[in-house]
Design an enzyme around this catalytic site. Sequence first.
Site, PDB file in Angstrom:
ATOM      1  N   ARG A   1       0.838  -1.196   0.000  1.00 11.12           N
ATOM      2  CA  ARG A   1       0.000   0.000   0.000  1.00 11.12           C
ATOM      3  C   ARG A   1       0.870   1.242   0.000  1.00 11.12           C
ATOM      4  O   ARG A   1       2.034   1.175   0.387  1.00 11.12           O
ATOM      5  CB  ARG A   1      -0.862   0.004   1.270  1.00 11.12           C
ATOM      6  CG  ARG A   1      -2.334  -0.004   0.983  1.00 11.12           C
ATOM      7  CD  ARG A   1      -3.140  -0.291   2.210  1.00 11.12           C
ATOM      8  NE  ARG A   1      -2.800   0.509   3.375  1.00 11.12           N
ATOM      9  CZ  ARG A   1      -3.404   0.354   4.541  1.00 11.12           C
ATOM     10  NH1 ARG A   1      -4.342  -0.543   4.677  1.00 11.12           N
ATOM     11  NH2 ARG A   1      -3.049   1.100   5.570  1.00 11.12           N
TER      12      ARG A   1
ATOM     13  N   ARG B   1       4.991   4.506  11.517  1.00 12.82           N
ATOM     14  CA  ARG B   1       3.757   3.891  12.012  1.00 12.82           C
ATOM     15  C   ARG B   1       4.051   2.967  13.199  1.00 12.82           C
ATOM     16  O   ARG B   1       3.292   2.933  14.171  1.00 12.82           O
ATOM     17  CB  ARG B   1       3.061   3.129  10.876  1.00 12.82           C
ATOM     18  CG  ARG B   1       2.310   4.095   9.937  1.00 12.82           C
ATOM     19  CD  ARG B   1       2.035   3.511   8.573  1.00 12.82           C
ATOM     20  NE  ARG B   1       1.239   2.296   8.578  1.00 12.82           N
ATOM     21  CZ  ARG B   1      -0.086   2.248   8.742  1.00 12.82           C
ATOM     22  NH1 ARG B   1      -0.771   3.354   8.895  1.00 12.82           N
ATOM     23  NH2 ARG B   1      -0.717   1.099   8.703  1.00 12.82           N
TER      24      ARG B   1
HETATM   25  P1  AMP Z   1      -4.897   2.515   9.733  1.00 15.59           P
HETATM   26  O1  AMP Z   1      -5.524   2.135   8.421  1.00 15.59           O
HETATM   27  O2  AMP Z   1      -5.780   2.262  10.904  1.00 15.59           O
HETATM   28  O3  AMP Z   1      -3.543   1.937   9.933  1.00 15.59           O
HETATM   29  O4  AMP Z   1      -4.694   4.102   9.686  1.00 15.59           O
HETATM   30  C1  AMP Z   1      -3.992   4.743   8.644  1.00 15.59           C
HETATM   31  C2  AMP Z   1      -3.504   6.111   9.101  1.00 15.59           C
HETATM   32  O5  AMP Z   1      -4.624   6.925   9.490  1.00 15.59           O
HETATM   33  C3  AMP Z   1      -2.614   6.085  10.336  1.00 15.59           C
HETATM   34  O6  AMP Z   1      -1.260   5.855  10.022  1.00 15.59           O
HETATM   35  C4  AMP Z   1      -2.816   7.502  10.871  1.00 15.59           C
HETATM   36  O7  AMP Z   1      -2.106   8.466  10.126  1.00 15.59           O
HETATM   37  C5  AMP Z   1      -4.301   7.726  10.607  1.00 15.59           C
HETATM   38  N1  AMP Z   1      -5.141   7.274  11.752  1.00 15.59           N
HETATM   39  C6  AMP Z   1      -6.043   6.255  11.765  1.00 15.59           C
HETATM   40  N2  AMP Z   1      -6.641   6.153  12.956  1.00 15.59           N
HETATM   41  C7  AMP Z   1      -6.105   7.133  13.740  1.00 15.59           C
HETATM   42  C8  AMP Z   1      -6.285   7.530  15.076  1.00 15.59           C
HETATM   43  N3  AMP Z   1      -7.151   6.914  15.904  1.00 15.59           N
HETATM   44  N4  AMP Z   1      -5.550   8.598  15.529  1.00 15.59           N
HETATM   45  C9  AMP Z   1      -4.695   9.253  14.731  1.00 15.59           C
HETATM   46  N5  AMP Z   1      -4.453   8.899  13.464  1.00 15.59           N
HETATM   47  C10 AMP Z   1      -5.154   7.859  12.956  1.00 15.59           C
END
Ligand code: AMP
Length: 189
Positions: free
Chosen positions: A129, A140
């Site tokens: 991705r 991350r």
């Molecule tokens: P994920 O698909 O859950 O890994 O989220 C992708 C990206 O979205 C993360 O790397 C963050 O930049 C942002 N993100 C998602 N959920 C959150 C959260 N609860 N707080 C802050 N950033 C978030």
Amino acid sequence: MRIVFIGPPGAGKGTQAARLSEHLDVPHLSTGDMLREACRLKTDVGKQATEFMDAGRLVPDSLVNKMVVDRVRRADCQNGYLLDGFPRTLPQAESFDQMLLQAQTPLDVVIEFRVSEHDLLDRLAGRGRADDSADVVHWRLVEYETATKPLLNYYQQRGILRTIGGAGSLEEVSSRIMRAIDEITGGAQ
Ligand code: AMP
């Protein structure tokens, strides 16, 4: 049932959340998906979130908190929901707790996905991705270690944390999750 999934990127949360939400018939709320959609649609939230997401950093709490509160107040969340990727920081958990307290809708269970670093890097390398480049993956994982891991203790103290091993087949991990949920709810769902 109100459930939260916590785990590092690449732990398999999203796939398991999709399966479990179907099984329990509650919406799967992924803040990552919601934010990606906001970026695609270039909403105000999307415009503010893009730079953080592109860098593998967490989006500011205020933006995410508001997005989640608006979402869980919708009618389809009345019987519960499965949160995948929220809360991710202590301030998010505290703000979420206040909302839950006001609404008198406590969380039932928080599931931690534990996966070895070796397996995580393997999975992330295979995913391809845009946010999986080496630098972004690094940030991350750092965000997970520093900002999100303190939540485990927070929910442990509330007695609603269950940790499951994230390695193994889809079915194996699914049944670990179901067992953990049964343990905490007494099989009521
Ligand atoms: P994920 O698909 O859950 O890994 O989220 C992708 C990206 O979205 C993360 O790397 C963050 O930049 C942002 N993100 C998602 N959920 C959150 C959260 N609860 N707080 C802050 N950033 C978030």
